[in-house]
Design a protein around this motif. Structure first.
Motif, short mmCIF file in Angstrom:
data_model
loop_
_atom_site.label_atom_id
_atom_site.label_comp_id
_atom_site.label_asym_id
_atom_site.label_seq_id
_atom_site.Cartn_x
_atom_site.Cartn_y
_atom_site.Cartn_z
N UNK A 1 0.61 -0.96 -0.11
CA UNK A 1 0.13 0.02 -0.02
C UNK A 1 0.71 1.02 0.15
N UNK A 2 0.73 2.11 -0.62
CA UNK A 2 1.37 3.45 -0.95
C UNK A 2 0.65 4.63 -0.41
N UNK B 1 6.07 3.93 0.37
CA UNK B 1 5.70 2.54 0.61
C UNK B 1 5.67 2.70 2.09
N UNK B 2 7.00 3.20 2.69
CA UNK B 2 7.14 2.94 4.22
C UNK B 2 5.84 3.69 5.01
N UNK B 3 5.71 4.75 4.32
CA UNK B 3 4.38 5.50 4.92
C UNK B 3 3.16 4.87 4.72
N UNK B 4 2.87 3.94 3.54
CA UNK B 4 1.84 3.35 3.39
C UNK B 4 1.64 2.13 4.36
N UNK B 5 2.88 1.43 4.45
CA UNK B 5 2.79 0.31 5.33
C UNK B 5 2.44 0.69 7.00
N UNK C 1 -4.76 1.14 10.09
CA UNK C 1 -6.11 0.91 9.76
C UNK C 1 -6.55 -0.50 10.09
N UNK C 2 -5.55 -1.53 10.23
CA UNK C 2 -5.93 -2.93 10.63
C UNK C 2 -6.18 -2.85 12.03
N UNK C 3 -5.68 -1.93 12.54
CA UNK C 3 -6.09 -1.83 14.30
C UNK C 3 -7.21 -1.34 14.49
N UNK C 4 -7.74 -0.19 13.71
CA UNK C 4 -9.06 0.13 13.60
C UNK C 4 -10.06 -0.71 13.23
N UNK C 5 -9.76 -1.55 12.39
CA UNK C 5 -10.68 -2.73 11.87
C UNK C 5 -10.86 -3.45 12.94
N UNK C 6 -10.05 -3.89 13.87
CA UNK C 6 -10.05 -4.94 14.74
C UNK C 6 -10.89 -4.18 16.22
N UNK C 7 -10.92 -3.11 16.35
CA UNK C 7 -11.42 -2.21 17.36
C UNK C 7 -13.13 -2.16 16.99
N UNK C 8 -13.08 -2.04 15.61
CA UNK C 8 -14.61 -1.83 15.18
C UNK C 8 -15.30 -3.36 15.26
#
Length: 305
Positions: A3-4, A156-160, A166-173
């Protein structure tokens, strides 16, 4: 594919001896070309070039290079040429002095009142001449290619980093959705019992003018209507589907920014609907917490290419 992010910065530079100077020149002048690329988020690819006059002819090639590798973002390309000398002041060559003298004579032949060149003017023009004599044709392409590679690595580093957030927020949702699921049946059961109690009280006041069975049926009907009004199962199902799709896009990578932005809007819609259907403070709290997390995601998704 990673992800970029659309945010990044890269710079490169190269030094070279000035071409075309006399062999017996007493000053040893060298030039340095610096090139940097900055990018921030934008809905489309927006390129801006800030180049010195000596490098203007390279703008089409630079534009073609960037459009082939970048899809979105506001990108600014800056280049500058700096000269350095072993002496404090440049030493004008005899050839340059002859040329300046001829030009001055030509100008004053037409404009007799024109001021003569001063020593400062000659030094300034000789400094400009020393930088423009260097041929940067090959260096510009190489520096731009290297800067673009560094920029893509930074994006790329910033995208990672954004993907991890985002994955952390997905887990909380998902955790909040799991909390909301069992609340609806409990609320329906509580409301059904409340309706039955109220109808019993109403029958006692009516001294038996209505049949108990009819009163209980009416209470159950009201409870059913209440259950339909507060049922958020459909919203939770769609929310889970959107979360799965966001996770899939993050794993896929590439140009997913616009798709993610659309899904974030859909998540916000489902959270709003849950809040409007809320019949308990706990469900309202969950809806508010969801909207806070979704807004955090929206702000970061704006930076993804």
């Amino acid at each position: 594919m990673p992800v970029y992010s659309m945010t990044g910065y890269a710079s490169t530079q190269r030094s070279a001896a000035a071409a075309g100077s006399d062999a017996d020149a007493r000053s040893h002048t060298s030039s340095r070309l610096g090139l940097e690329i900055r990018s921030v988020n934008s809905r489309f690819l927006d390129l801006t070039f800030r180049l010195p006059e000596e490098l203007r002819q390279h703008e089409p090639a630079l534009r073609e290079l960037l459009t082939a590798r970048l899809k979105r973002g506001k990108v600014e390309v800056r280049a500058a040429i700096e000269s350095s000398s072993s002496n404090l002041l440049p030493d004008p060559s005899p050839r340059l002095l002859q040329r300046l003298n001829a030009l001055q004579d030509g100008v004053r032949a037409w404009l007799p009142d024109a001021a003569a060149l001063s020593v400062a003017d000659v030094i300034r023009l000789s400094a400009t001449d020393s930088t423009t004599d260097t041929d940067w044709s090959g260096a510009v392409a190489q520096l731009a290619d290297q800067a673009l590679k560094d920029l893509l690595a930074a994006r790329e580093r910033e995208g990672e980093r954004l993907a991890v957030m985002l994955r952390d927020r997905l887990m909380q949702l998902r955790a909040l959705a799991q909390q909301a699921g069992p609340l609806v049946p409990q609320l329906v059961e509580q409301q059904r019992n409340r309706f039955v109690e109220r109808w019993k009280e109403a029958m006692a006041l009516a001294e038996g003018t209505a049949l108990p069975e009819a009163a209980q049926d009416r209470a159950l009907t009201e409870a059913t209507a209440f259950a339909i009004r507060i049922d958020v199962a459909e919203e939770l199902t769609r929310l889970a589907s959107h979360l799965d799709e966001i996770e899939r896009l993050l794993a896929k990578g590439g140009e997913v920014g616009k798709r993610l932005d659309f899904l974030i809007q859909e998540l916000h819609r489902e959270a709003n609907t849950m809040g409007s259907k809320s019949a308990a403070l706990e469900l309202t709290r969950i809806s508010v917490d969801m909207k806070v997390l979704i807004e955090q995601m929206r702000e970061q998704v704006q930076n993804i290419e």
